[in-house]
Scaffold this motif. Structure first.
Motif, PDB file in Angstrom:
ATOM      1  N   LEU A  88       0.914  -1.234  -0.006  1.00  0.00           N
ATOM      2  CA  LEU A  88      -0.033   0.139   0.073  1.00  0.00           C
ATOM      3  C   LEU A  88       0.857   1.331  -0.150  1.00  0.00           C
ATOM      4  O   LEU A  88       1.703   1.272   0.548  1.00  0.00           O
ATOM      5  CB  LEU A  88      -1.002  -0.103   1.385  1.00  0.00           C
ATOM      6  CG  LEU A  88      -2.021  -1.107   1.170  1.00  0.00           C
ATOM      7  CD1 LEU A  88      -2.775  -1.043   2.484  1.00  0.00           C
ATOM      8  CD2 LEU A  88      -2.949  -0.842   0.071  1.00  0.00           C
ATOM      9  N   GLU A  89       0.518   2.082  -0.847  1.00  0.00           N
ATOM     10  CA  GLU A  89       1.155   3.448  -0.712  1.00  0.00           C
ATOM     11  C   GLU A  89       0.209   4.569  -0.037  1.00  0.00           C
ATOM     12  O   GLU A  89      -1.028   4.399   0.270  1.00  0.00           O
ATOM     13  CB  GLU A  89       1.419   3.855  -2.057  1.00  0.00           C
ATOM     14  CG  GLU A  89       2.276   2.858  -3.058  1.00  0.00           C
ATOM     15  CD  GLU A  89       2.728   3.264  -4.338  1.00  0.00           C
ATOM     16  OE1 GLU A  89       1.939   4.421  -4.697  1.00  0.00           O
ATOM     17  OE2 GLU A  89       3.365   2.663  -4.927  1.00  0.00           O
ATOM     18  N   GLY A  90       0.699   5.845   0.080  1.00  0.00           N
ATOM     19  CA  GLY A  90       0.052   6.837   0.766  1.00  0.00           C
ATOM     20  C   GLY A  90      -0.437   6.663   2.338  1.00  0.00           C
ATOM     21  O   GLY A  90      -1.394   6.990   2.901  1.00  0.00           O
ATOM     22  N   ILE A  91       0.596   5.960   2.835  1.00  0.00           N
ATOM     23  CA  ILE A  91       0.349   5.734   4.326  1.00  0.00           C
ATOM     24  C   ILE A  91       1.103   6.504   5.345  1.00  0.00           C
ATOM     25  O   ILE A  91       2.291   6.846   5.202  1.00  0.00           O
ATOM     26  CB  ILE A  91       0.774   4.363   4.743  1.00  0.00           C
ATOM     27  CG1 ILE A  91       0.335   3.265   3.761  1.00  0.00           C
ATOM     28  CG2 ILE A  91       0.831   3.867   5.945  1.00  0.00           C
ATOM     29  CD1 ILE A  91      -1.009   2.837   3.759  1.00  0.00           C
ATOM     30  N   LEU A  92       0.369   7.439   6.212  1.00  0.00           N
ATOM     31  CA  LEU A  92       0.961   8.519   6.877  1.00  0.00           C
ATOM     32  C   LEU A  92       0.736   7.908   8.390  1.00  0.00           C
ATOM     33  O   LEU A  92      -0.423   7.294   8.873  1.00  0.00           O
ATOM     34  CB  LEU A  92       0.240   9.583   6.721  1.00  0.00           C
ATOM     35  CG  LEU A  92       0.372  10.201   5.257  1.00  0.00           C
ATOM     36  CD1 LEU A  92      -0.676  11.581   5.169  1.00  0.00           C
ATOM     37  CD2 LEU A  92       1.748  10.626   4.883  1.00  0.00           C
ATOM     38  N   LYS A  93       1.727   8.343   9.329  1.00  0.00           N
ATOM     39  CA  LYS A  93       1.513   8.428  10.510  1.00  0.00           C
ATOM     40  C   LYS A  93       0.718   9.733  11.237  1.00  0.00           C
ATOM     41  O   LYS A  93       1.335  10.628  10.972  1.00  0.00           O
ATOM     42  CB  LYS A  93       2.753   8.232  11.516  1.00  0.00           C
ATOM     43  CG  LYS A  93       2.612   8.270  12.982  1.00  0.00           C
ATOM     44  CD  LYS A  93       4.058   7.661  13.863  1.00  0.00           C
ATOM     45  CE  LYS A  93       3.706   7.562  15.192  1.00  0.00           C
ATOM     46  NZ  LYS A  93       5.117   7.286  15.978  1.00  0.00           N
ATOM     47  N   ALA A  94      -0.331   9.560  11.617  1.00  0.00           N
ATOM     48  CA  ALA A  94      -1.143  10.765  12.127  1.00  0.00           C
ATOM     49  C   ALA A  94      -2.325  10.535  13.011  1.00  0.00           C
ATOM     50  O   ALA A  94      -2.453   9.290  12.979  1.00  0.00           O
ATOM     51  CB  ALA A  94      -1.650  11.559  10.806  1.00  0.00           C
ATOM     52  N   THR A  95      -2.922  11.375  13.665  1.00  0.00           N
ATOM     53  CA  THR A  95      -4.018  11.218  14.413  1.00  0.00           C
ATOM     54  C   THR A  95      -5.334  11.648  13.681  1.00  0.00           C
ATOM     55  O   THR A  95      -5.166  12.452  12.840  1.00  0.00           O
ATOM     56  CB  THR A  95      -3.908  12.051  15.747  1.00  0.00           C
ATOM     57  OG1 THR A  95      -4.984  11.845  16.551  1.00  0.00           O
ATOM     58  CG2 THR A  95      -3.710  13.433  15.480  1.00  0.00           C
ATOM     59  N   ALA A  96      -6.437  10.996  14.306  1.00  0.00           N
ATOM     60  CA  ALA A  96      -7.696  11.380  13.446  1.00  0.00           C
ATOM     61  C   ALA A  96      -8.101  12.610  13.950  1.00  0.00           C
ATOM     62  O   ALA A  96      -9.185  13.346  13.275  1.00  0.00           O
ATOM     63  CB  ALA A  96      -8.919  10.130  13.930  1.00  0.00           C
ATOM     64  N   THR A  97      -7.686  13.202  14.894  1.00  0.00           N
ATOM     65  CA  THR A  97      -8.028  14.700  15.441  1.00  0.00           C
ATOM     66  C   THR A  97      -7.192  15.738  14.827  1.00  0.00           C
ATOM     67  O   THR A  97      -7.556  16.845  15.215  1.00  0.00           O
ATOM     68  CB  THR A  97      -7.849  14.707  17.141  1.00  0.00           C
ATOM     69  OG1 THR A  97      -6.355  14.286  17.481  1.00  0.00           O
ATOM     70  CG2 THR A  97      -8.652  13.574  17.883  1.00  0.00           C
ATOM     71  N   ALA A  98      -6.428  15.402  14.009  1.00  0.00           N
ATOM     72  CA  ALA A  98      -5.755  16.261  13.251  1.00  0.00           C
ATOM     73  C   ALA A  98      -5.456  15.833  12.018  1.00  0.00           C
ATOM     74  O   ALA A  98      -3.996  15.468  11.813  1.00  0.00           O
ATOM     75  CB  ALA A  98      -4.377  17.119  13.989  1.00  0.00           C
ATOM     76  N   LEU A  99      -6.142  15.748  10.909  1.00  0.00           N
ATOM     77  CA  LEU A  99      -5.667  14.946   9.623  1.00  0.00           C
ATOM     78  C   LEU A  99      -4.777  15.853   8.833  1.00  0.00           C
ATOM     79  O   LEU A  99      -5.115  16.983   8.774  1.00  0.00           O
ATOM     80  CB  LEU A  99      -6.914  14.980   9.071  1.00  0.00           C
ATOM     81  CG  LEU A  99      -8.220  13.803   9.676  1.00  0.00           C
ATOM     82  CD1 LEU A  99      -9.524  13.850   8.854  1.00  0.00           C
ATOM     83  CD2 LEU A  99      -7.708  12.565   9.849  1.00  0.00           C
TER      84      LEU A  99
END
Length: 258
Positions: A88-99
Motif C-alpha cells: 500500500l502507498e499513501g500511508i501516513l502516521k497521524a491522528t484522527a483529531t488532526a488530519l
C-alpha cells in the motif's frame, strides 16, 4: 481474553489474523460494501482510511474501486509497517483529531472501529469535524464503531474505550455537519451470544471493559461460519433498506457531508 495493549505489535498481529480468518470480519465487510453501494460513486476518486491499522480496510476498498487513489493514516508504527509491506502507498502516521489533509480533498472517508478509541473528553467530535473538513461537499463517510449493549459497560478510562448508544452517535454526526443516510446497530447474533459471558465478567468485577468480544476464529468455511456470515449479510440488507435494528454490538453509519 483481553486484547494486547493498543498500538503494540501484538495488537496488530492479533487483528491481522482475525481479519484474515474470521466470519465476522468477512460479514462486516459485506455490510460495508452494501452500505457504500447506496451512494453513486465515480469510477475515480480519492478515499481516506482514518485509523487504517495494517491496511485491511484499504485493501477492501481498493478491490471495490481499483481506479481510486486510497490513502490511510494511523498512529501505530507496527500497523503502518505492515500496511506498507503489503504494497500500500499513501500511508501516513497521524491522528484522527488532526488530519494532515487539505480541506475538501476526499470523496470518501472510512473509519472502522476507531471512534471508540479516541480521547474520551470529546476527541470523537474533534475527529468528526476534521473528517467533515477534509471531505468534499456531498462526500461520503462510512463509520463502524462499538455499540453499548446489555449488560451496559462503562467507559474504560485507562484503555480509552467507549461504547456508543445510537442516539449519541446520531447527535454527534449531526452536530459536526453530516447528513445521516443510514445508521443502525448490527452484529446482533454475536451480541446475543456474548451476553452470558459479559454477565459473568461483570459479576467477577473485571477491572477492564476493553476485552476481545470475538472468539478466536476456527475453521471459517465450515457451515456454522457460513451461517453466521450469512446472518450478518441479512442484517446488512435490512439496514440498507432503512431498518434500525434494536440490538447489536456494533454501530454502522453512512453519511454525507453537508
Amino acid at each position: 481474553m483481553s486484547l494486547p495493549p493498543i498500538f503494540s505489535p501484538e495488537y496488530y498481529t492479533y487483528w491481522r489474523r482475525f481479519e484474515a480468518a474470521s466470519w465476522w470480519s468477512a460479514g462486516m465487510r459485506d455490510v460495508a460494501t452494501m452500505l457504500l453501494s447506496r451512494v453513486p460513486l465515480p469510477d475515480e476518486g480519492h478515499a481516506l482510511d482514518v485509523g487504517c491499522g495494517s491496511g485491511q480496510g484499504m485493501f477492501w476498498f481498493c478491490e471495490l474501486h481499483p481506479r481510486w487513489h486510497v490513502a490511510g493514516l494511523d498512529l501505530g508504527d507496527d500497523g503502518l509497517r505492515a500496511a506498507r509491506s503489503g504494497g500500500l502507498e499513501g500511508i501516513l502516521k497521524a491522528t484522527a483529531t488532526a488530519l494532515p489533509c487539505p480541506a475538501r480533498s476526499a470523496d470518501v472517508i472510512i473509519t472502522l472501529d476507531v471512534l471508540q478509541h479516541l480521547p474520551l473528553d470529546g476527541g470523537d467530535e474533534v475527529a468528526l469535524r476534521e473528517m467533515h473538513r477534509v471531505l468534499k461537499p456531498g462526500g461520503v463517510l462510512l463509520i463502524r464503531t462499538n455499540a453499548q449493549a446489555f449488560p451496559k459497560r462503562p467507559d474504560d478510562i485507562e484503555a480509552q474505550w467507549h461504547r456508543y448508544a445510537p442516539d449519541e452517535l446520531c447527535a454527534k454526526l449531526e452536530r459536526t455537519g453530516f447528513e445521516i443516510l443510514r445508521l443502525s446497530r448490527v452484529n446482533a447474533l454475536l451480541g446475543l451470544a456474548e451476553i452470558p459471558r459479559d454477565l459473568r465478567r461483570r459479576s467477577a468485577s473485571s477491572h477492564s471493559s476493553y476485552e476481545v468480544v470475538h472468539s478466536t476464529p476456527k475453521a471459517q468455511w465450515r457451515w456454522p461460519a457460513k451461517i453466521k456470515r450469512g446472518w450478518l449479510r441479512f442484517e446488512g440488507r435490512a439496514v440498507c433498506a432503512g431498518v434500525r435494528l434494536p440490538f447489536g454490538r456494533s454501530l454502522v453509519a453512512l453519511c454525507q457531508a453537508r
